[in-house]
Design an enzyme around this catalytic site. Structure first.
Site, PDB file in Angstrom:
ATOM      1  N   ASP A  73       0.812  -1.219   0.000  1.00  0.00           N
ATOM      2  CA  ASP A  73       0.000   0.000   0.000  1.00  0.00           C
ATOM      3  C   ASP A  73       0.846   1.270   0.000  1.00  0.00           C
ATOM      4  O   ASP A  73       2.061   1.245   0.178  1.00  0.00           O
ATOM      5  CB  ASP A  73      -0.964   0.000   1.202  1.00  0.00           C
ATOM      6  CG  ASP A  73      -0.286  -0.495   2.495  1.00  0.00           C
ATOM      7  OD1 ASP A  73       0.949  -0.436   2.589  1.00  0.00           O
ATOM      8  OD2 ASP A  73      -1.007  -0.936   3.407  1.00  0.00           O
ATOM      9  N   ASN A 142      -7.673  -3.590  14.366  1.00  0.00           N
ATOM     10  CA  ASN A 142      -9.047  -3.881  13.933  1.00  0.00           C
ATOM     11  C   ASN A 142      -9.106  -5.046  12.937  1.00  0.00           C
ATOM     12  O   ASN A 142     -10.136  -5.303  12.336  1.00  0.00           O
ATOM     13  CB  ASN A 142      -9.678  -2.631  13.310  1.00  0.00           C
ATOM     14  CG  ASN A 142      -8.906  -2.126  12.086  1.00  0.00           C
ATOM     15  OD1 ASN A 142      -7.954  -2.779  11.633  1.00  0.00           O
ATOM     16  ND2 ASN A 142      -9.305  -1.001  11.547  1.00  0.00           N
ATOM     17  N   HIS A 144      -7.304  -5.283  10.147  1.00  0.00           N
ATOM     18  CA  HIS A 144      -7.047  -4.975   8.733  1.00  0.00           C
ATOM     19  C   HIS A 144      -5.765  -5.661   8.255  1.00  0.00           C
ATOM     20  O   HIS A 144      -4.848  -5.913   9.032  1.00  0.00           O
ATOM     21  CB  HIS A 144      -7.053  -3.466   8.458  1.00  0.00           C
ATOM     22  CG  HIS A 144      -5.866  -2.700   8.925  1.00  0.00           C
ATOM     23  ND1 HIS A 144      -5.895  -1.346   9.150  1.00  0.00           N
ATOM     24  CD2 HIS A 144      -4.598  -3.090   9.216  1.00  0.00           C
ATOM     25  CE1 HIS A 144      -4.701  -0.946   9.534  1.00  0.00           C
ATOM     26  NE2 HIS A 144      -3.893  -1.974   9.591  1.00  0.00           N
ATOM     27  N   GLU A 149      -9.785  -2.300   5.482  1.00  0.00           N
ATOM     28  CA  GLU A 149     -10.441  -2.090   6.762  1.00  0.00           C
ATOM     29  C   GLU A 149     -11.656  -3.018   6.890  1.00  0.00           C
ATOM     30  O   GLU A 149     -12.122  -3.575   5.896  1.00  0.00           O
ATOM     31  CB  GLU A 149     -10.891  -0.628   6.858  1.00  0.00           C
ATOM     32  CG  GLU A 149      -9.762   0.387   6.679  1.00  0.00           C
ATOM     33  CD  GLU A 149      -8.852   0.530   7.901  1.00  0.00           C
ATOM     34  OE1 GLU A 149      -8.775  -0.407   8.729  1.00  0.00           O
ATOM     35  OE2 GLU A 149      -8.203   1.589   8.030  1.00  0.00           O
TER      36      GLU A 149
HETATM   37  P1  PGA Z   1       2.344  -1.920  12.388  1.00  0.00           P
HETATM   38  O1  PGA Z   1       1.062  -1.917  11.461  1.00  0.00           O
HETATM   39  O2  PGA Z   1       3.284  -2.925  11.803  1.00  0.00           O
HETATM   40  O3  PGA Z   1       2.898  -0.534  12.289  1.00  0.00           O
HETATM   41  O4  PGA Z   1       1.885  -2.289  13.735  1.00  0.00           O
HETATM   42  C1  PGA Z   1       0.562  -3.113  10.971  1.00  0.00           C
HETATM   43  C2  PGA Z   1      -0.764  -2.846  10.322  1.00  0.00           C
HETATM   44  O5  PGA Z   1      -1.477  -1.939  10.761  1.00  0.00           O
HETATM   45  O6  PGA Z   1      -1.095  -3.533   9.364  1.00  0.00           O
END
Ligand code: PGA
Length: 241
Positions: A73, A142, A144, A149
């Site tokens: 992304d 959450n 995702h 999302e």
């Molecule tokens: P993080 O994010 O590695 O910064 O915890 C992971 C995500 O939100 O997919």
């Protein structure tokens, strides 16, 4: 012949251990198939993983020269040269340290004038590269995956998303001011991710344990995007606190 399904839980006692195991999996992939197509992720979870990859690469143990990479992304409105873009994250933490030519590393273009076209282009590029052999994922609190999302259709391909408030808050640590946190991103879709032949998911820390537990016990529902991974043929979850 039906291949057995692999859904492996690897519990670790430190972030370093998680990073080391993940790096070994990716290095083994490149040693077995030097022209592998790798799916990459950004954020706090993979930072140590990139450090390990770079360390082993610089020790001459393996090469990225024939590999191709696709990031999950990028924020809309962000691109190379912007310190908070995922282009820049990848350049700083991986690309500038390795022998992977610029035209073989791909991150969605958040600056594209036509974002829908950019999503199509990205999907086409992945397909033309032969599909992703090994995809790295983090998981949001959450549930995702990428920036998909809760509520994202399971049959989604690369698309533009509105980021949830929870996601924007948890990414606030990377920005000076709250108003600088982008509201939209381009992300590989759930189906794009599910098309990867193998998946490695990293989750470390107390705040991720609820999502990990939910993944362990969940029914498959679009309300918890990571739950779809239960249907994937080859997943390794490396987790700890
Ligand atoms: P993080 O994010 O590695 O910064 O915890 C992971 C995500 O939100 O997919």
């Amino acid at each position: 012949m039906i291949k057995p399904k692999i859904f492996q839980w690897i519990e670790v006692s430190s972030y370093e251990q998680m990073s080391g195991i993940a790096a070994t999996i990716f290095i083994d992939q490149l040693l077995a198939k030097p022209d592998s197509v790798l799916g990459l992720a950004t954020g706090g979870s993979p930072l140590g993983f990139y450090k390990e990859l770079v360390r082993h690469h610089q020790a001459g143990e393996f090469s990225f020269a024939r590999a191709t990479t696709f990031n999950l992304d990028e924020y809309v409105g962000k691109g190379p040269g912007d310190a908070t873009s995922y282009h820049e994250f990848m350049y700083r933490n991986l690309f500038r340290h390795i022998d992977l030519a610029e035209n073989r590393r791909h991150v969605p273009n958040g600056l594209a004038p036509d974002l829908a076209k950019e999503c199509e282009r990205y999907e086409r590029l992945i397909a033309e590269s032969g599909g992703i052999d090994l995809q790295l994922l983090g998981i949001g609190v959450n549930g995702h995956i990428g920036f998909n999302e809760p509520g994202t259709p399971f049959d989604s391909r690369t698309h533009v998303v509105e980021l949830e408030e929870a996601t924007r808050s948890s990414n606030a640590r990377f920005f000076d001011r709250k108003e600088d946190i982008p509201e939209k991103a381009i992300t590989m879709g759930v189906e794009t991710i599910m098309d990867a032949r193998k998946i490695v998911l990293l989750a470390f820390g107390d705040n991720k344990m609820e999502a990990v537990r939910r993944l362990e016990n969940c029914t498959v529902t679009e309300e918890f995007p990571a739950s779809i991974l239960r249907k994937h043929p080859h997943v390794r979850v490396i987790y700890g606190r």
